[in-house]
Design a protein around this motif. Structure first.
Motif, PDB file in Angstrom:
ATOM      1  N   GLY A  12      11.863 -22.320  10.908  1.00 57.04           N
ATOM      2  CA  GLY A  12      13.227 -22.445  10.416  1.00 57.04           C
ATOM      3  C   GLY A  12      14.186 -21.652  11.281  1.00 57.04           C
ATOM      4  O   GLY A  12      13.788 -20.844  12.124  1.00 57.04           O
ATOM      5  N   ALA A  13      15.486 -21.904  11.064  1.00 57.38           N
ATOM      6  CA  ALA A  13      16.533 -21.255  11.855  1.00 57.38           C
ATOM      7  C   ALA A  13      16.956 -19.913  11.271  1.00 57.38           C
ATOM      8  O   ALA A  13      17.390 -19.027  11.995  1.00 57.38           O
ATOM      9  N   ASP A  14      16.831 -19.764   9.945  1.00 55.75           N
ATOM     10  CA  ASP A  14      17.294 -18.546   9.288  1.00 55.75           C
ATOM     11  C   ASP A  14      16.705 -18.504   7.882  1.00 55.75           C
ATOM     12  O   ASP A  14      16.165 -19.495   7.381  1.00 55.75           O
ATOM     13  N   MET A  15      16.831 -17.366   7.258  1.00 57.27           N
ATOM     14  CA  MET A  15      16.481 -17.197   5.849  1.00 57.27           C
ATOM     15  C   MET A  15      17.470 -16.208   5.264  1.00 57.27           C
ATOM     16  O   MET A  15      17.984 -15.329   5.971  1.00 57.27           O
ATOM     17  N   GLN A  16      17.731 -16.363   3.980  1.00 55.45           N
ATOM     18  CA  GLN A  16      18.730 -15.516   3.337  1.00 55.45           C
ATOM     19  C   GLN A  16      18.491 -15.516   1.831  1.00 55.45           C
ATOM     20  O   GLN A  16      18.039 -16.507   1.263  1.00 55.45           O
ATOM     21  N   PHE A  17      18.804 -14.400   1.203  1.00 58.29           N
ATOM     22  CA  PHE A  17      18.764 -14.320  -0.257  1.00 58.29           C
ATOM     23  C   PHE A  17      20.121 -14.735  -0.805  1.00 58.29           C
ATOM     24  O   PHE A  17      21.161 -14.280  -0.322  1.00 58.29           O
ATOM     25  N   PHE A  18      20.107 -15.609  -1.807  1.00 61.78           N
ATOM     26  CA  PHE A  18      21.323 -16.053  -2.489  1.00 61.78           C
ATOM     27  C   PHE A  18      21.055 -16.115  -3.990  1.00 61.78           C
ATOM     28  O   PHE A  18      19.926 -16.371  -4.412  1.00 61.78           O
ATOM     29  N   SER A  19      22.112 -15.964  -4.762  1.00 57.85           N
ATOM     30  CA  SER A  19      22.016 -16.300  -6.180  1.00 57.85           C
ATOM     31  C   SER A  19      22.066 -17.822  -6.281  1.00 57.85           C
ATOM     32  O   SER A  19      22.445 -18.507  -5.316  1.00 57.85           O
ATOM     33  N   ILE A  20      21.715 -18.358  -7.433  1.00 55.90           N
ATOM     34  CA  ILE A  20      21.779 -19.807  -7.623  1.00 55.90           C
ATOM     35  C   ILE A  20      23.220 -20.286  -7.429  1.00 55.90           C
ATOM     36  O   ILE A  20      23.469 -21.301  -6.766  1.00 55.90           O
ATOM     37  N   GLU A  21      24.166 -19.547  -7.960  1.00 53.35           N
ATOM     38  CA  GLU A  21      25.570 -19.926  -7.825  1.00 53.35           C
ATOM     39  C   GLU A  21      26.006 -19.935  -6.354  1.00 53.35           C
ATOM     40  O   GLU A  21      26.733 -20.819  -5.925  1.00 53.35           O
ATOM     41  N   GLU A  22      25.560 -18.948  -5.583  1.00 48.75           N
ATOM     42  CA  GLU A  22      25.925 -18.882  -4.157  1.00 48.75           C
ATOM     43  C   GLU A  22      25.355 -20.055  -3.370  1.00 48.75           C
ATOM     44  O   GLU A  22      26.052 -20.656  -2.552  1.00 48.75           O
ATOM     45  N   ILE A  23      24.092 -20.407  -3.602  1.00 53.07           N
ATOM     46  CA  ILE A  23      23.493 -21.496  -2.826  1.00 53.07           C
ATOM     47  C   ILE A  23      24.125 -22.827  -3.218  1.00 53.07           C
ATOM     48  O   ILE A  23      24.323 -23.702  -2.368  1.00 53.07           O
ATOM     49  N   LEU A  24      24.483 -23.003  -4.484  1.00 55.76           N
ATOM     50  CA  LEU A  24      25.099 -24.260  -4.913  1.00 55.76           C
ATOM     51  C   LEU A  24      26.500 -24.453  -4.320  1.00 55.76           C
ATOM     52  O   LEU A  24      26.981 -25.582  -4.236  1.00 55.76           O
ATOM     53  N   LYS A  25      27.144 -23.383  -3.893  1.00 49.90           N
ATOM     54  CA  LYS A  25      28.472 -23.491  -3.255  1.00 49.90           C
ATOM     55  C   LYS A  25      28.383 -23.926  -1.797  1.00 49.90           C
ATOM     56  O   LYS A  25      29.363 -24.365  -1.221  1.00 49.90           O
ATOM     57  N   LYS A  26      27.199 -23.820  -1.214  1.00 48.47           N
ATOM     58  CA  LYS A  26      27.037 -24.208   0.187  1.00 48.47           C
ATOM     59  C   LYS A  26      27.035 -25.733   0.298  1.00 48.47           C
ATOM     60  O   LYS A  26      26.519 -26.428  -0.566  1.00 48.47           O
ATOM     61  N   LYS A  27      27.615 -26.224   1.395  1.00 47.36           N
ATOM     62  CA  LYS A  27      27.687 -27.672   1.609  1.00 47.36           C
ATOM     63  C   LYS A  27      26.382 -28.221   2.164  1.00 47.36           C
ATOM     64  O   LYS A  27      26.036 -29.365   1.910  1.00 47.36           O
ATOM     65  N   ASN A  28      25.666 -27.436   2.926  1.00 47.95           N
ATOM     66  CA  ASN A  28      24.454 -27.918   3.596  1.00 47.95           C
ATOM     67  C   ASN A  28      23.186 -27.469   2.861  1.00 47.95           C
ATOM     68  O   ASN A  28      22.408 -26.672   3.345  1.00 47.95           O
ATOM     69  N   VAL A  29      22.986 -28.051   1.679  1.00 49.76           N
ATOM     70  CA  VAL A  29      21.796 -27.785   0.872  1.00 49.76           C
ATOM     71  C   VAL A  29      21.038 -29.097   0.735  1.00 49.76           C
ATOM     72  O   VAL A  29      21.637 -30.153   0.530  1.00 49.76           O
ATOM     73  N   VAL A  30      19.714 -29.040   0.855  1.00 48.54           N
ATOM     74  CA  VAL A  30      18.886 -30.230   0.671  1.00 48.54           C
ATOM     75  C   VAL A  30      19.234 -30.855  -0.684  1.00 48.54           C
ATOM     76  O   VAL A  30      19.297 -30.155  -1.699  1.00 48.54           O
ATOM     77  N   GLY A  31      19.466 -32.160  -0.690  1.00 48.32           N
ATOM     78  CA  GLY A  31      19.916 -32.853  -1.897  1.00 48.32           C
ATOM     79  C   GLY A  31      18.992 -32.679  -3.093  1.00 48.32           C
ATOM     80  O   GLY A  31      19.453 -32.428  -4.209  1.00 48.32           O
ATOM     81  N   SER A  32      17.690 -32.803  -2.884  1.00 51.15           N
ATOM     82  CA  SER A  32      16.755 -32.655  -4.001  1.00 51.15           C
ATOM     83  C   SER A  32      16.739 -31.218  -4.530  1.00 51.15           C
ATOM     84  O   SER A  32      16.542 -30.997  -5.721  1.00 51.15           O
ATOM     85  N   LEU A  33      16.978 -30.241  -3.672  1.00 51.33           N
ATOM     86  CA  LEU A  33      17.059 -28.847  -4.117  1.00 51.33           C
ATOM     87  C   LEU A  33      18.306 -28.645  -4.963  1.00 51.33           C
ATOM     88  O   LEU A  33      18.250 -28.004  -6.002  1.00 51.33           O
ATOM     89  N   ARG A  34      19.426 -29.201  -4.535  1.00 47.71           N
ATOM     90  CA  ARG A  34      20.667 -29.093  -5.312  1.00 47.71           C
ATOM     91  C   ARG A  34      20.440 -29.661  -6.721  1.00 47.71           C
ATOM     92  O   ARG A  34      20.801 -29.044  -7.712  1.00 47.71           O
TER      93      ARG A  34
END
Length: 129
Positions: free
Chosen positions: A95-117
């Protein structure tokens, strides 16, 4: 088909992987879970254990993983792993990177795998997280 792992840190944040930006892979340059395909004659949990070792150099045992989603008809499994390690204690091997996010933070990102969203929206109010 595959096993994925949602990794929760003791502070309640989750570890996500930014996939490589290569056009020949699924979901390039998108945030997703660690994990991957299940090999022939491999159990879903053993695939999760193998993928954690391959992608994060993280050794875990079956007892460390909790099955939170099982869809055997399509051979898709999601496990939860609780850790008390920071980013500096983990070694990203895929992978290119890894990061800790809250659920709310990751859901605000535009580039999230659709099935994960979908999975996060559907399940983040339940006891899975």
């Amino acid at each position: 088909m595959g096993s994925s792992i949602i990794i929760e840190k003791d502070d309640g944040k989750f570890l996500f992987q930014l996939r490589d930006n290569k056009p020949n892979i699924n979901n390039p340059n998108k945030w997703g879970l660690f994990g991957g395909g299940i090999k022939k004659d491999e159990s879903p949990i053993n695939a999760a254990i193998r993928e954690l070792k391959e992608e994060l150099d993280l050794s875990v045992k079956e007892k460390d993983l909790e099955l939170v989603l099982s869809m055997p008809l399509i051979k898709k499994y999601v496990y939860k792993l609780k850790i008390n390690k920071g980013l500096h204690e983990l070694k990203l091997k895929e992978g290119a990177d890894m990061q800790f996010f809250s659920i709310e933070e990751i859901l605000k990102k535009k580039n999230v795998v659709g099935s994960l969203r979908w999975f996060l929206k559907a399940h983040h109010k339940q006891d899975i997280f």
